[in-house]
Design a protein around this motif. Structure first.
Motif, mmCIF file in Angstrom:
data_model
loop_
_atom_site.group_PDB
_atom_site.id
_atom_site.type_symbol
_atom_site.label_atom_id
_atom_site.label_comp_id
_atom_site.label_asym_id
_atom_site.label_seq_id
_atom_site.Cartn_x
_atom_site.Cartn_y
_atom_site.Cartn_z
ATOM 1 N N ILE A 71 1.913 1.511 -3.727
ATOM 2 C CA ILE A 71 1.094 1.849 -4.505
ATOM 3 C C ILE A 71 0.672 3.280 -4.486
ATOM 4 O O ILE A 71 0.484 3.961 -5.474
ATOM 5 C CB ILE A 71 -0.262 0.878 -4.511
ATOM 6 C CG1 ILE A 71 0.188 -0.528 -4.792
ATOM 7 C CG2 ILE A 71 -1.315 1.412 -5.253
ATOM 8 C CD1 ILE A 71 -0.933 -1.401 -4.400
ATOM 9 N N THR A 72 0.513 3.774 -3.184
ATOM 10 C CA THR A 72 0.218 5.076 -2.967
ATOM 11 C C THR A 72 1.390 6.084 -2.938
ATOM 12 O O THR A 72 1.261 7.318 -3.000
ATOM 13 C CB THR A 72 -0.499 5.206 -1.832
ATOM 14 O OG1 THR A 72 0.208 4.904 -0.585
ATOM 15 C CG2 THR A 72 -1.935 4.428 -1.539
ATOM 16 N N ASP A 73 2.481 5.369 -2.911
ATOM 17 C CA ASP A 73 3.858 6.358 -2.722
ATOM 18 C C ASP A 73 3.865 7.329 -1.577
ATOM 19 O O ASP A 73 4.082 8.469 -1.652
ATOM 20 C CB ASP A 73 4.083 7.218 -4.088
ATOM 21 C CG ASP A 73 5.434 7.598 -4.089
ATOM 22 O OD1 ASP A 73 6.355 6.881 -3.860
ATOM 23 O OD2 ASP A 73 5.553 8.832 -4.637
ATOM 24 N N ALA B 259 2.288 -4.843 -11.259
ATOM 25 C CA ALA B 259 2.222 -3.926 -12.499
ATOM 26 C C ALA B 259 2.909 -2.631 -12.444
ATOM 27 O O ALA B 259 3.485 -2.274 -13.498
ATOM 28 C CB ALA B 259 0.469 -3.712 -12.599
ATOM 29 N N LEU B 260 3.020 -2.156 -11.400
ATOM 30 C CA LEU B 260 3.681 -0.882 -11.136
ATOM 31 C C LEU B 260 5.147 -1.160 -11.418
ATOM 32 O O LEU B 260 6.000 -0.360 -11.935
ATOM 33 C CB LEU B 260 3.349 -0.197 -10.044
ATOM 34 C CG LEU B 260 1.932 0.002 -9.532
ATOM 35 C CD1 LEU B 260 1.808 0.845 -8.250
ATOM 36 C CD2 LEU B 260 1.600 1.330 -10.722
ATOM 37 N N ALA C 15 -4.490 -9.335 -4.846
ATOM 38 C CA ALA C 15 -4.870 -7.830 -5.445
ATOM 39 C C ALA C 15 -3.485 -6.903 -5.206
ATOM 40 O O ALA C 15 -2.882 -6.543 -6.022
ATOM 41 C CB ALA C 15 -5.805 -7.058 -5.055
ATOM 42 N N ALA D 264 6.463 -3.540 -13.473
ATOM 43 C CA ALA D 264 6.784 -3.727 -14.787
ATOM 44 C C ALA D 264 6.890 -2.295 -15.572
ATOM 45 O O ALA D 264 7.532 -2.027 -16.105
ATOM 46 C CB ALA D 264 5.518 -4.364 -15.541
ATOM 47 N N LYS D 265 5.783 -1.319 -15.136
ATOM 48 C CA LYS D 265 5.973 -0.020 -15.511
ATOM 49 C C LYS D 265 7.120 0.616 -15.323
ATOM 50 O O LYS D 265 7.629 1.311 -16.107
ATOM 51 C CB LYS D 265 4.582 0.804 -15.117
ATOM 52 C CG LYS D 265 3.374 0.282 -15.876
ATOM 53 C CD LYS D 265 2.203 1.104 -15.169
ATOM 54 C CE LYS D 265 2.293 2.678 -15.460
ATOM 55 N NZ LYS D 265 1.526 2.841 -16.602
ATOM 56 N N ALA E 10 -0.552 -8.265 -7.179
ATOM 57 C CA ALA E 10 -0.620 -7.909 -8.669
ATOM 58 C C ALA E 10 -0.629 -6.350 -8.901
ATOM 59 O O ALA E 10 -0.045 -6.078 -9.980
ATOM 60 C CB ALA E 10 -2.249 -8.482 -9.291
ATOM 61 N N LEU E 11 -0.956 -5.500 -8.148
ATOM 62 C CA LEU E 11 -0.970 -4.223 -8.568
ATOM 63 C C LEU E 11 0.505 -3.708 -8.471
ATOM 64 O O LEU E 11 1.071 -2.956 -9.002
ATOM 65 C CB LEU E 11 -1.730 -3.203 -7.352
ATOM 66 C CG LEU E 11 -3.251 -3.538 -7.541
ATOM 67 C CD1 LEU E 11 -4.042 -2.776 -6.374
ATOM 68 C CD2 LEU E 11 -3.741 -2.687 -8.932
ATOM 69 N N ILE F 204 0.778 -1.026 0.095
ATOM 70 C CA ILE F 204 -0.064 -0.161 -0.077
ATOM 71 C C ILE F 204 0.842 1.462 -0.044
ATOM 72 O O ILE F 204 0.771 2.112 -0.667
ATOM 73 C CB ILE F 204 -0.995 -0.056 1.190
ATOM 74 C CG1 ILE F 204 -1.993 -1.263 1.139
ATOM 75 C CG2 ILE F 204 -1.783 1.250 1.372
ATOM 76 C CD1 ILE F 204 -2.884 -1.346 2.150
#
Lengths: 372, 372
Positions: A265-267, A365-366, A358, A368-369, A361-362, A262
């Motif tokens: 994801i939220t940085d 995804a980040l 989740a 990989a980006k 996975a999130l 978290i």
């Protein structure tokens, strides 16, 4: 992220050292200054423990990437703490063969690098070398053991440190370790079966620390748990012995699974993150899934889990997770060995883990980006 | 995001128009050219439907923000579709009072703006004006109805369109609407109780479409469902009548809850997003939570939910969600009315919704950062 579980440490280094007076080969070295410690992975954890040992006069070899190794060879390793800021002389090398003479090898690489590191180290480890995994996640010791074909003991690391630049480690807090009370015996890791692990009488923590009794010898040559306690005590690093290191590793894993993704994801740092609506409850719900998986695996997690979970946001409000730091730098994260591990085990055991899936996975995804 | 559920449309505009020959005030206007339609919210949905109606000769007034209104007043509304690219003359105003003469008011603002918009419109609506909510989420008609104190009918919107600049809407696909078969009766919305809603005999879709029978008159003055069908038919927009618009709204909500947040968090279009490990399963698991909440609320969702869920990634691989677009622009998202709605209802009904809570919380965190 480091765990926040407060625990009493029992780092009676003198006791441990004297208790080993008649024991295994490494003990003589531990009592003197000749025993060499190799640190594999010159990141924030490896540099902190390697630097603290070197500063105390223990011969240390750091094996790491060129960026840090070159700086350390040139200027020494800089350690910045609340009480000192010093350049410490440490041997450093980019060559895994540099572990050759070490009696103790501390593996401090990131979880995704465990197998590759193991294969690089295998040909160079001394027969009696004791290998400790100072890594996040709960299965690194088992994975390293599988590659090395020799016992690897897991250590739980409670330290807040970060690299401040090439060859510069910054210590922010804590620093204690928890290791098995019976390293060197097959039962010490409890995380995997090793065909090569000789079964010996496990030395319990009390025996290892009781200077009036002869310690139970480890099943193979090499340092015993008390030797490691004594060695780190010279450097002022508390080492606790435990019969439930796996449980303690899981205790850290829970916190990582709740917070790391978290924050990434939220940085956001833990304090601001946990203050957002729904986030604290999401952290709890992710931990609930982890606890269900741990229970199905028969893992007993010590301490007050929920107090530890809630303490993170209060005790480290300004800290972002290591996963967040990795994403910021475009580096691979350890998420496959945090939420990803819980997902794999949950799926294997039939325990629902939608939230960990989740979050995993999130972050993937980040990641990989960020790498693209 | 638009729903992907394929559905047969029944847009027999002529039938609807002739069926209303003897009925309420709006019917005469619908048969001629004088009936005015007000579109509130000059975004991608409002501009598409307003533009299509205006292009067909229906008097249209768009009420929106200065950016689009000024461009439309100066140059007309530009509509770009696969088959044409035209500037269409439309009245446009930033003043809610411009809805005053309209027989039909289509509310196309974003979900967070529903209440404010309702309060602005309330003093200006003609007594017989029919209000339709063309919005995402499932409770906008009920919320608007509560503010206006008069019936508001929900419409399900299946269109892919976006603003290509000030006063320029770009149509990418579809465009059909589903509205209640009995608008104007209290039972039409099924989503809230309205103290002012007169209870009438509900006109079912078959009756409204059967030109050989006199239609059941609506309970209040104003357009009936068949009038709306006829009006849009002039513009080539298919409108289906349904006795289960709430179920259809939920069918769209499921897709939004599964895809919107993840596309926003990862900043990825549906195709690339769904191809990542763990994402498709996470989408499914979020939808499972939604279905449990819908079931507890007694909502019957029509069609093959899972086929619709899986089709999104295939039918719109290059599309990012509206939530993603909002985050990119630093604008408020509708997430409180998508996953956030499911969380509120789940909590109220005691249905576990950890995944929707997490997705909602993560988007809210990113929204706060994007706005900062």
């Amino acid at each position: 992220m480091t765990g926040a579980a407060g625990r009493a440490t029992r780092a009676d280094g003198d006791v441990g050292a004297s208790a080993r007076a008649t024991a295994a080969p490494g003990a003589d070295a531990a009592a003197g200054a000749a025993m060499r410690v190799a640190i594999v992975g010159a990141g924030a954890v490896g540099c902190y423990y390697g630097g603290m040992l070197a500063r105390a006069g223990v011969p240390v070899t750091l094996v790491g990437r060129p960026q840090h190794v070159q700086a350390i060879q040139r200027d020494g390793l800089r350690i910045t703490t609340a009480s000192f800021d010093e350049q410490v002389r440490v041997q450093a090398s980019t060559d895994p063969a540099a572990v050759a003479g070490a009696a103790l090898v501390l593996v401090c690489v990131k979880s995704p690098d465990t197998e590759v590191t193991g294969r690089e180290l295998a040909p160079h480890l001394a027969p009696g070398a004791r290998v400790l995994s100072l890594q996040n996640g709960v299965d690194n010791a088992a994975r390293l053991q599988a590659v090395l074909g020799r016992p690897v003991a897991p250590a739980v690391v409670y330290v807040a440190s970060e690299m401040g630049g090439a060859g510069h480690v910054r210590h922010m807090g804590r620093g204690e370790l928890v290791i098995p009370s019976d390293i060197g015996t097959a039962s010490s890791t409890r995380v995997a079966e090793s065909a090569d692990g000789a079964i010996g009488a496990p030395a319990n923590a009390a025996a290892a620390l009781d200077a009036t009794r002869a310690p139970v010898p480890p099943a193979d040559a090499g340092l015993a748990s008390a030797d490691v306690v004594a060695l780190f005590a010279r450097a002022g690093v508390p080492v606790e012995l435990s019969d439930n290191v796996l449980g303690a590793l899981w205790g850290k894993l829970l916190l990582n699974c709740g917070y790391n993704a978290i924050s990434a994801i939220t940085d956001l740092p833990y304090g601001r993150m946990a203050a957002l609506p729904g986030v604290a409850r999401t952290v709890h719900e992710a931990v609930v899934e982890c606890l269900a998986v741990a229970a199905a695996m028969g893992v007993d997690i010590p301490g007050d889990v929920w107090a530890a979970v809630d303490r993170i946001a209060v005790s480290m409000p300004g800290q972002v997770s290591s996963t967040c730091q990795d994403l910021r730098r475009g580096k691979p994260t350890e998420i496959d060995h945090l939420n990803g591990y819980v997902v794999r085990e949950g799926d294997r055991l039939g325990i629902p883990v939608p939230l960990n899936r989740a979050l995993h996975a999130l972050v993937k995804a980040l990641e990989a980006k960020a790498a693209a």
